[in-house]
Scaffold this active site. Structure first.
Site, PDB file in Angstrom:
ATOM      1  N   GLU A 130      46.604  43.108  38.774  1.00  0.00           N
ATOM      2  CA  GLU A 130      46.485  41.762  38.223  1.00  0.00           C
ATOM      3  C   GLU A 130      46.607  41.682  36.703  1.00  0.00           C
ATOM      4  O   GLU A 130      45.633  41.341  36.007  1.00  0.00           O
ATOM      5  CB  GLU A 130      45.156  41.140  38.666  1.00  0.00           C
ATOM      6  N   GLU A 138      44.682  42.672  48.284  1.00  0.00           N
ATOM      7  CA  GLU A 138      43.338  42.076  48.278  1.00  0.00           C
ATOM      8  C   GLU A 138      43.392  40.724  48.972  1.00  0.00           C
ATOM      9  O   GLU A 138      44.288  39.913  48.700  1.00  0.00           O
ATOM     10  CB  GLU A 138      42.804  41.830  46.863  1.00  0.00           C
TER      11      GLU A 138
HETATM   12  C1  FCB Z   1      40.322  40.061  42.045  1.00  0.00           C
HETATM   13  C2  FCB Z   1      40.015  41.418  41.472  1.00  0.00           C
HETATM   14  C3  FCB Z   1      38.932  42.167  42.200  1.00  0.00           C
HETATM   15  C4  FCB Z   1      37.815  41.265  42.671  1.00  0.00           C
HETATM   16  C5  FCB Z   1      38.376  40.061  43.393  1.00  0.00           C
HETATM   17  C6  FCB Z   1      37.325  39.121  43.930  1.00  0.00           C
HETATM   18  O1  FCB Z   1      40.846  39.251  41.049  1.00  0.00           O
HETATM   19  O2  FCB Z   1      41.171  42.213  41.437  1.00  0.00           O
HETATM   20  O3  FCB Z   1      38.472  43.193  41.367  1.00  0.00           O
HETATM   21  O4  FCB Z   1      37.005  40.934  41.635  1.00  0.00           O
HETATM   22  O5  FCB Z   1      39.230  39.347  42.544  1.00  0.00           O
END
Ligand code: FCB
Length: 491
Positions: A196, A391
Site C-alpha cells: 500500500e 488483504e
Molecule cells: C491495511 C493495512 C493493514 C491493516 C488493514 C486493516 O491498510 O495494510 O496493515 O491495517 O488495513
C-alpha cells in the site's frame, strides 16, 4: 484442532493459474455452493510491526512506528507495537495454528530495521535469523511463505535523512531487498515489494495520521514517487538475483459518486479520487505512464522536479502478481468550495461520503460488490497480470464468551466478499488466491489494539490465542475449496 487436508497443500502455486470456477458442485456427500478453481491459494496475512513485538531485540533498530507511537496523541491510548502479539517469540505456535486451520499460504512482512538497523550499512544476521526460522517453520507445515518487504516500518535513521521524500531511500530499499533475498531466496517463490504505497505516502506524509506523521502535500507526492521507484529498483534487483515472481500490493477501491454525482461517468470527483487512489499507482507500474490528470495535480502541489527522466522505465518492471487490498469502496461527491482532504491533495471541491448501510467497527461500509467490480476492472484494464487478494477482512467488537468468539458478522463479511470474488472469477478475472486480513488481532496502527481484525482472538494480557468462529468457518471453506450453499453474507 486437527489439521485439515485438502487439495490446497503448501505446493499450491500462484503461478499455476486457476481452472474454471464452478457452481453448485457436490462433494463429500453434501450440497455445496460456489467452488473455487483448483489450486486457488487460501491464506491469511499479517505485518511485522503489527504482530512481532520484540522491538529492541537481537539488534533491531528503531523504525518510524516506534517513534510515532511514542508521540502523545498519535495512537489511541498510547499503544505501541513493543510487544504486540509477541509473535517474534510465539511464531512456532502461530504457524501450528495456521496449519490447523488448513491455510496454504501465509503473507507476512519483513522488518527492514531488523535486517538493517540503520537502514543501510551492515546486515544484522540475527534479524534475518528470525525470518529464516519462520520460513522453515512454515515450509515444514506445508505453508507457502509470501513475504512483503515493506509494510511501513521504515528505519528511523532513514527518516532522519528525509524518509521517502528522499530519492536515496529508494536505492536503500533495493539494497535491503537483495540482502533479504540473499538469505531467503532459496525458499521464497513470490516476493512482494511494497504494501500500500498510497497509505505510506498519503497517510504518512499527507494527513500525518500514520508514521512519520508529516503533513505536506508536496512531501506526500514525492514519497509516492520514491516508493514506486523503490518498487522498480527492488523488483529489478530481485529478478537479477533469481526471484521467480515479483508482486506489488496496492490498496485499491472502486470510487462511487453519490447524490448528484450518481451516475458518475462524468463526475470530476470520481475521476479525481480514482486518479489519486488507483491510477496514480496502477498506471506507472503496469503501463509505464503517469495519468495526466494526476500529474497536473502533482505539479500544482509542489512541482515535478523529483521525477527524473528514466524513472518510469525503472518503475515499469514486469509484474507477475498484483496484490489487492480491498475493504470498502470510496464514496464521493462534488462540493464546490470544500477544502479537500489532506490525504488526497487535489481533492478540493470534493467531499467523501458515507451512505447509509452496514459498516464494520472501523465505520467502513460493507460492500462486497465493490470487490467484484474492482477485480473485473483490473482484469479488463491489465489482463496480463495475475491477481491475488492480499488483504480483505473486517474489524468488529469481538469478545470471548464461554471460551468462544461468536463473530457472525465477520463470517458474513468474509462470505459476502468470497462470493463476490467467485463471481469475478466466473466472469473471467484471473484471481489466484485470497488472504484474509488478519490471522491475529493485532496493533491496528493509529487505533492501537482497539480494532480487532483477526480470525483468531488475541488476549493481549496473556497472549492466549482463541480461534474465532470465523476461523473455524474459514477452515471449512478451505477444506471444501468453496462456500456453502446458502449465503452467510448480506450480498
Ligand atoms: C491495511 C493495512 C493493514 C491493516 C488493514 C486493516 O491498510 O495494510 O496493515 O491495517 O488495513
Amino acid at each position: 484442532m486437527s489439521a485439515t487436508t485438502s487439495a490446497h497443500s503448501g505446493e499450491a502455486s500462484a503461478t499455476a493459474g486457476p481452472g474454471p470456477a464452478t457452481r453448485d458442485r457436490t462433494s463429500g456427500g453434501g450440497e455445496t455452493g460456489p467452488a473455487f478453481p483448483d489450486g486457488f491459494v487460501w491464506g491469511a496475512a499479517t505485518a511485522a510491526y503489527q504482530i512481532e513485538g520484540a522491538w529492541d531485540e537481537d539488534g533491531r533498530g528503531p523504525s518510524i512506528w516506534d517513534s510515532f507511537s511514542r508521540l502523545p496523541g498519535k495512537v489511541a491510548d498510547g499503544h505501541t507495537g513493543d510487544v504486540a502479539c509477541d509473535h517474534y517469540h510465539r511464531y512456532a505456535e502461530d504457524v501450528r495454528l495456521m496449519a490447523d486451520l488448513g491455510l496454504a499460504a501465509y503473507r507476512f512482512s519483513i522488518a527492514w530495521p531488523r535486517v538493517l538497523p540503520t537502514g543501510s550499512g551492515p546486515v544484522n544476521p540475527r534479524g534475518l535469523d528470525f525470518y529464516d526460522r519462520l520460513v522453515d517453520e512454515l515450509l515444514a507445515h506445508g505453508l507457502t511463505p509470501y513475504p512483503t518487504l515493506y509494510h511501513w516500518d521504515l528505519p528511523q535513521l532513514l527518516e532522519d535523512t528525509g524518509g521517502w521524500t528522499s530519492r536515496d531511500v529508494a536505492y536503500r530499499f533495493a539494497d535491503y531487498a537483495v540482502a533479504v533475498h540473499d538469505r531467503l531466496g532459496d525458499r521464497i517463490r513470490t516476493w512482494t515489494t511494497l504494501n500500500e504505497p498510497w497509505v505510506a505516502a498519503f497517510l504518512g506524509y499527507g494527513s500525518g495520521v500514520h508514521a512519520p506523521g508529516r503533513q505536506s502535500p508536496a512531501a506526500a507526492f514525492r514519497a509516492a514517487h520514491h516508493l514506486l521507484l523503490g518498487h522498480g529498483l527492488a523488483a529489478s534487483a530481485l529478478r537479477t538475483a533469481g526471484a521467480a515472481e515479483i508482486a506489488l500490493t496496492l490498496n485499491l477501491a472502486p470510487v462511487i459518486g453519490t447524490g448528484a454525482c450518481e451516475p458518475h461517468e462524468t463526475c470530476a470527483a470520481v475521476s479525481t479520487v480514482d486518479g489519486l487512489l488507483n491510477r496514480q499507482f496502477l498506471e506507472p507500474v503496469l503501463r509505464g505512464r503517469h495519468p495526466l490528470d494526476v500529474l497536473e495535480i502533482v505539479a500544482r502541489h509542489g512541482g515535478l522536479d523529483h521525477v527524473e527522466d528514466g524513472d518510469l522505465e525503472i518503475i515499469h518492471q514486469p509484474l507477475d502478481l498484483l496484490g489487492i487490498n480491498y475493504y470498502s469502496p470510496s464514496f464521493v461527491y462534488c462540493a464546490p468550495g470544500a477544502p479537500g482532504d489532506l490525504a488526497y491533495p487535489g481533492s478540493e471541491g470534493i467531499r467523501f461520503d458515507r451512505p447509509a448501510g452496514p459498516t464494520t467497527a472501523m465505520d467502513w461500509p460493507i460492500a462486497p460488490s465493490g470487490l467484484e467490480s474492482l477485480l473485473l476492472r483490473l482484469s479488463r484494464d491489465y489482463p496480463e497480470v495475475g491477481l491475488l487478494v492480499t488483504e480483505n477482512g473486517a474489524a468488529f467488537d469481538d469478545d470471548v464468551r464461554d471460551g468462544q468468539v461468536a463473530d457472525t458478522e465477520r463470517i458474513g463479511y468474509l462470505d459476502g466478499h468470497l462470493r463476490a470474488a467467485h463471481a469475478a472469477i466466473s466472469a473471467g478475472a484471473d484471481l489466484r488466491g485470497y488472504l484474509v486480513w488478519s490471522l491475529l488481532d493485532n496493533f491496528e496502527w493509529a487505533y492501537g489494539y482497539h480494532k480487532r481484525f483477526g480470525i483468531v482472538y488475541v488476549d493481549f494480557a496473556t497472549q492466549r490465542r482463541v480461534p474465532k468462529e470465523s476461523a473455524l468457518w474459514y477452515r471449512e471453506v478451505i477444506s471444501r475449496n468453496g462456500l456453502s450453499y446458502g449465503s452467510q453474507g448480506d450480498r
